[in-house]
Structures are given as C-alpha cells and as structure tokens.
Motif scaffolding. Structure first.
Motif, PDB file in Angstrom:
ATOM      1  N   LEU A 138       1.679  -3.353  13.833  1.00 37.85           N
ATOM      2  CA  LEU A 138       1.572  -2.783  12.599  1.00 37.85           C
ATOM      3  C   LEU A 138       2.255  -1.320  12.467  1.00 37.85           C
ATOM      4  O   LEU A 138       3.025  -1.362  11.476  1.00 37.85           O
ATOM      5  CB  LEU A 138       0.360  -2.739  12.137  1.00 37.85           C
ATOM      6  CG  LEU A 138      -0.531  -4.176  12.219  1.00 37.85           C
ATOM      7  CD1 LEU A 138      -2.009  -3.808  11.759  1.00 37.85           C
ATOM      8  CD2 LEU A 138       0.023  -5.169  10.988  1.00 37.85           C
ATOM      9  N   ARG A 139       1.904  -0.486  13.467  1.00 33.74           N
ATOM     10  CA  ARG A 139       2.374   0.739  13.480  1.00 33.74           C
ATOM     11  C   ARG A 139       3.939   0.889  13.632  1.00 33.74           C
ATOM     12  O   ARG A 139       4.570   1.545  12.890  1.00 33.74           O
ATOM     13  CB  ARG A 139       1.875   1.387  14.709  1.00 33.74           C
ATOM     14  CG  ARG A 139       2.213   3.050  14.733  1.00 33.74           C
ATOM     15  CD  ARG A 139       1.304   3.886  14.015  1.00 33.74           C
ATOM     16  NE  ARG A 139       1.865   5.206  14.012  1.00 33.74           N
ATOM     17  CZ  ARG A 139       2.397   5.837  13.049  1.00 33.74           C
ATOM     18  NH1 ARG A 139       2.171   5.369  11.959  1.00 33.74           N
ATOM     19  NH2 ARG A 139       2.704   7.202  13.022  1.00 33.74           N
ATOM     20  N   THR A 140       4.328   0.042  14.121  1.00 33.64           N
ATOM     21  CA  THR A 140       5.917  -0.169  14.336  1.00 33.64           C
ATOM     22  C   THR A 140       6.501  -0.867  13.272  1.00 33.64           C
ATOM     23  O   THR A 140       7.645  -0.335  12.649  1.00 33.64           O
ATOM     24  CB  THR A 140       6.361  -1.326  15.757  1.00 33.64           C
ATOM     25  OG1 THR A 140       5.781  -0.501  16.887  1.00 33.64           O
ATOM     26  CG2 THR A 140       7.833  -1.220  16.027  1.00 33.64           C
ATOM     27  N   ALA A 141       5.955  -1.675  12.408  1.00 30.19           N
ATOM     28  CA  ALA A 141       6.564  -2.291  11.427  1.00 30.19           C
ATOM     29  C   ALA A 141       6.483  -1.403  10.117  1.00 30.19           C
ATOM     30  O   ALA A 141       7.392  -1.401   9.299  1.00 30.19           O
ATOM     31  CB  ALA A 141       5.677  -3.532  10.960  1.00 30.19           C
ATOM     32  N   VAL A 142       5.314  -0.686  10.061  1.00 28.12           N
ATOM     33  CA  VAL A 142       5.190   0.311   8.679  1.00 28.12           C
ATOM     34  C   VAL A 142       4.791   1.892   9.358  1.00 28.12           C
ATOM     35  O   VAL A 142       3.734   2.309   9.042  1.00 28.12           O
ATOM     36  CB  VAL A 142       4.171  -0.199   7.836  1.00 28.12           C
ATOM     37  CG1 VAL A 142       4.160   0.615   6.362  1.00 28.12           C
ATOM     38  CG2 VAL A 142       4.396  -1.751   7.718  1.00 28.12           C
ATOM     39  N   PRO A 143       5.716   2.450  10.107  1.00 29.22           N
ATOM     40  CA  PRO A 143       5.264   3.628  10.836  1.00 29.22           C
ATOM     41  C   PRO A 143       5.067   4.684   9.606  1.00 29.22           C
ATOM     42  O   PRO A 143       4.157   5.861  10.082  1.00 29.22           O
ATOM     43  CB  PRO A 143       6.871   3.895  11.336  1.00 29.22           C
ATOM     44  CG  PRO A 143       7.733   3.252  10.910  1.00 29.22           C
ATOM     45  CD  PRO A 143       7.162   1.905  10.198  1.00 29.22           C
ATOM     46  N   GLU A 144       5.400   4.601   8.478  1.00 27.92           N
ATOM     47  CA  GLU A 144       5.096   5.919   7.390  1.00 27.92           C
ATOM     48  C   GLU A 144       3.727   5.810   6.868  1.00 27.92           C
ATOM     49  O   GLU A 144       3.311   6.743   6.546  1.00 27.92           O
ATOM     50  CB  GLU A 144       6.178   5.555   6.306  1.00 27.92           C
ATOM     51  CG  GLU A 144       6.281   4.455   5.616  1.00 27.92           C
ATOM     52  CD  GLU A 144       6.969   3.179   6.149  1.00 27.92           C
ATOM     53  OE1 GLU A 144       7.444   3.373   7.342  1.00 27.92           O
ATOM     54  OE2 GLU A 144       7.225   2.438   5.128  1.00 27.92           O
ATOM     55  N   LEU A 145       2.953   4.563   7.106  1.00 32.88           N
ATOM     56  CA  LEU A 145       1.761   4.479   6.658  1.00 32.88           C
ATOM     57  C   LEU A 145       0.535   4.611   7.818  1.00 32.88           C
ATOM     58  O   LEU A 145       0.563   4.025   8.639  1.00 32.88           O
ATOM     59  CB  LEU A 145       1.591   3.206   5.896  1.00 32.88           C
ATOM     60  CG  LEU A 145       0.043   2.912   5.215  1.00 32.88           C
ATOM     61  CD1 LEU A 145      -0.241   3.946   4.209  1.00 32.88           C
ATOM     62  CD2 LEU A 145      -0.114   1.513   4.890  1.00 32.88           C
ATOM     63  N   PRO A 146      -0.124   5.692   7.513  1.00 28.31           N
ATOM     64  CA  PRO A 146      -1.185   6.055   8.824  1.00 28.31           C
ATOM     65  C   PRO A 146      -2.022   4.729   8.606  1.00 28.31           C
ATOM     66  O   PRO A 146      -2.522   3.988   7.804  1.00 28.31           O
ATOM     67  CB  PRO A 146      -2.035   7.244   8.111  1.00 28.31           C
ATOM     68  CG  PRO A 146      -1.055   8.047   7.336  1.00 28.31           C
ATOM     69  CD  PRO A 146      -0.345   6.707   6.708  1.00 28.31           C
ATOM     70  N   THR A 189       0.730  -1.249  -0.005  1.00 27.21           N
ATOM     71  CA  THR A 189      -0.121   0.062   0.082  1.00 27.21           C
ATOM     72  C   THR A 189       0.849   1.156   0.096  1.00 27.21           C
ATOM     73  O   THR A 189       0.737   2.194  -0.749  1.00 27.21           O
ATOM     74  CB  THR A 189      -1.019   0.114   1.277  1.00 27.21           C
ATOM     75  OG1 THR A 189      -1.744  -1.022   1.062  1.00 27.21           O
ATOM     76  CG2 THR A 189      -1.835   1.122   1.170  1.00 27.21           C
ATOM     77  N   TRP A 190       1.949   1.187   0.833  1.00 27.21           N
ATOM     78  CA  TRP A 190       2.689   2.444   0.943  1.00 27.21           C
ATOM     79  C   TRP A 190       3.568   2.714  -0.141  1.00 27.21           C
ATOM     80  O   TRP A 190       3.618   3.753  -0.779  1.00 27.21           O
ATOM     81  CB  TRP A 190       3.592   2.256   2.228  1.00 27.21           C
ATOM     82  CG  TRP A 190       4.510   3.422   2.249  1.00 27.21           C
ATOM     83  CD1 TRP A 190       6.136   3.386   2.327  1.00 27.21           C
ATOM     84  CD2 TRP A 190       4.505   4.864   2.504  1.00 27.21           C
ATOM     85  NE1 TRP A 190       6.653   4.372   2.171  1.00 27.21           N
ATOM     86  CE2 TRP A 190       5.584   5.660   2.454  1.00 27.21           C
ATOM     87  CE3 TRP A 190       3.345   5.380   2.795  1.00 27.21           C
ATOM     88  CZ2 TRP A 190       5.753   6.853   2.926  1.00 27.21           C
ATOM     89  CZ3 TRP A 190       3.504   7.020   3.003  1.00 27.21           C
ATOM     90  CH2 TRP A 190       4.612   7.582   3.164  1.00 27.21           C
TER      91      TRP A 190
END
Length: 376
Positions: free
Chosen positions: A184-192, A155-156
């Motif tokens: 999930l937030r930690t793994a892909v921090p750039e995607l809200p 997605t990102w």
C-alpha cells in the motif's frame, strides 16, 4: 529538535473502552488523557460521539482540557456521525468503512461501489467542514489489495489526511503485515498510513512494529493492550519495542509507564499481571542463581533495558532456584553482610522453606533464618 517521525495514536479511551465490560467514567478519562498527554503521546482517539449526548459531553470535556495531543474521534462513515463529532468540539475524525469483501457482502450487505460512494460522501462532508480525516479501513487485512489502493487514491484525491490499515480480527503475522503495508505504501506513497492491530494471535505489538517498518507513520495503541476480544497493541510494548528492538525513538517519556499502567488497570478493573511485558511488577525480578549472579555483576547481562526507564525497580528474589550471590545481595539490601560460606550454609534451609511454602522468602523469613544461624 526534530519532530518524531512516528506518531502514536493511543485509543485507550475508544478501543480500550470497547473491552467487554469496561467503562471509564469522566474522571478516569480526564486523568488518562492528561497522563498520556504529559508523557508526549501525540494523538488520542477519545470516543464515539454518535453514541449519544453523554459521550459527546465527555469528549467535549477532554477538548476543554486544552491538551497538546490532538484529539480524534471514531465515526462510521456517515454524515450524522461526523456531525456529532463536530458538535463535540474535535477537529479530527476517523471515518470507518468495512472494506473486505466478506464484510461488504455479509455484514453491510452492499457492494464495493457502494463503499466507494460512502467514502466520497463522508470524506467530502468532513473535509468541507475543515476536519483532519483518517479514513479507517475496517478488516483491511482480509481485503483485496487493489481495492484498498483504490480507496486510498480516492482518499488522497479528496484531501484525506491518512488511511488506517486495520487488522480487525488480529489474523496477520508480522511478515504478512509488512508485505501488505509495504504494498500500500508503494502504491500510494503520498498518503500517510496508520496501522491498527489486534492481539487475537498474540502478535499485535509485533504487527504494529512490522507495519511501521514497512512505512506506516501512525500507529494505534492502548495502555496495557486493552481492547476488543484479546485487545490491541500495548502502548508500552510498542514504544519500548520500537526503541530497543528497532532503534526508533518515538519521543515518548517512558518513565511513567508503570504508573500509567497501574492507573488504567484500576480504572478498567483489569488487573496488571506480574509478568506483563515492560510494566509487570516482576519483569525485572531475578531468582535463579546464574541470572541473579549475572545481574549483580552487571545488569546488562540479563536485562535488555534499565527498569528505571519504565518506572520499575530491579528485584533479587530468594527462592528455590537461588544461588549464594543472590542470597548475599538480599541480605546486603537489608543491611546484613554475610560471607559466601555463610550463604552456602543457609542455602539448604532457604530451598526447604521455598519448597514447603511454594513461595519466595520474605525479608522477615530471611531475618529469622539469619537470627537462627547466629544463635547456632
């Protein structure tokens, strides 16, 4: 003024209308959208254009209102669904994919590789059309975390704007929600991240707040908690819970919550229980002697927030469990001053009437009781 860090995406007009048996007409939809917009809700999920021309026309009517809130539609992750949304005039879409192995295997009867390709095709088409895109992970709460991370990375990489974590069956508790969203937030921090919670175990609001505390920036709500089966996280509960339990101000004007809830209750033909958290008619009603006395001395003794914050008023109810302070206060509200000794004298009669009628006493009953006492 800084923009609020938490974005409410209210889905009363989409998931709320998916409550079994609920149908909003266009006039209802316009009124609800205007009310939500007027109190500062930042985003409205407003329909499913792929359902047909009438739904598309309703969405177009909402687009034509020129609201401040961003309008977003729900879509399966298919090009025809997204095209129907484009033709409705929206510039933001949620594209939904089944992401748990149980749904991939038993519902759509495909593979994880097929789901990834479906995401790439749908997201590529939507971004190619310049749309804002939320990728919705249906049944994410039962999905494999590494697979969710893989979908978020796709997605990102393809320009998606956020990922919706759905507890579709409402099976998580707040601790599990926090752990999954945090991972999930930690793994892909750039995607809200966005959290979408259901109330099958009575934890939708708690789970929504847990998701936000874990790092989600977007949260789905519905007015009165309408939605599939047991419903969704209620707008009024999430906003007030964030404010008073978590110290997070969403920027929403809460003073019209009661008015909004009553309107949606009528439009959906789902009456608002008197005890409904935050907006129920009786959630600031006090009868028992100890509580009524405490509230009369200082409302903060037994109220977590001022009822005026949500458009309600405090009520002192006189009934079986009342004490003299509550009875004196009720008479005072009617312009009748009685002494504590007079109140004590009346209490036995008050309790007897409440026992016989199995109801609190009305003003007319209290006036009659007062008149009898004066005549005695």
């Amino acid at each position: 003024m800084n923009e609020p860090s938490i974005i409410i995406d209210d889905t009363t007009l989409r998931d709320g209308e998916q409550t079994a048996g609920v149908v909003f007409n266009r006039r209802d939809k316009i009124a609800i959208a205007r009310m939500l917009d007027s109190i500062g809700v930042q985003e409205l999920e407003c329909g499913i254009p792929a359902m047909g021309k009438e739904e598309q026309s309703d969405v177009k009517a909402l687009v034509d209102l020129g609201l401040n809130a961003r309008l977003i539609t729900w879509n399966r992750a298919t090009v025809p669904d997204i095209q129907a949304s484009i033709e409705s005039g929206v510039t933001a879409v949620d594209v939904s994919l089944s992401v748990s192995d149980i749904m991939i295997r038993n519902k759509i009867r495909k593979t994880r590789e097929w789901v990834k390709e479906q995401l790439k095709v749908a997201l590529g088409f939507a971004k190619g059309k310049g749309l804002y895109v939320s990728v919705g992970g249906e049944d994410a709460s039962r999905a494999d975390i590494p697979f969710l991370i893989e979908l978020m990375q796709i997605t990102w990489a393809m320009g998606g704007d956020r990922f919706r974590f759905c507890d579709t069956l409402g099976i998580l508790d707040p601790f599990g929600t926090y752990d999954m969203v945090r991972a999930l937030r930690t793994a892909v921090p750039e995607l809200p991240l966005e959290v979408h919670t259901h109330n099958d175990l009575g934890m939708a609001t708690a789970n929504a707040i847990a998701g936000i505390r874990a790092g989600a920036q977007f949260v789905n709500t519905t007015v009165n908690g309408l939605g599939e089966r047991a419903g969704n996280a209620a707008l009024e509960e999430v906003v007030m819970g964030l404010k008073h339990a978590s110290g997070i101000d969403t920027g929403i004007d809460t003073h019209r919550f009661r008015e909004l809830s009553l309107f949606v209750a009528k439009a959906s033909n789902r009456p608002l229980p008197a005890w409904k958290a935050v907006v129920g008619e009786r959630v600031f009603a006090h009868e028992s002697g100890l509580h009524a006395d405490g509230v009369i001395k200082d409302p903060r003794n037994y109220e977590g927030f001022d009822p005026a914050e949500v458009g309600l008023v405090r009520q002192i109810v006189v009934g079986k469990h009342s004490g003299t302070s509550g009875l004196m206060e009720r008479y005072k509200d009617m312009g009748i001053a009685i002494s504590r000794s007079e109140a004590m004298h009346l209490m036995d009669k008050v309790r007897k009437i409440a026992q016989q009628t199995r109801r609190p006493l009305s003003n007319s009953q209290l006036i009659k009781l007062y008149g009898l006492k004066r005549a005695a």
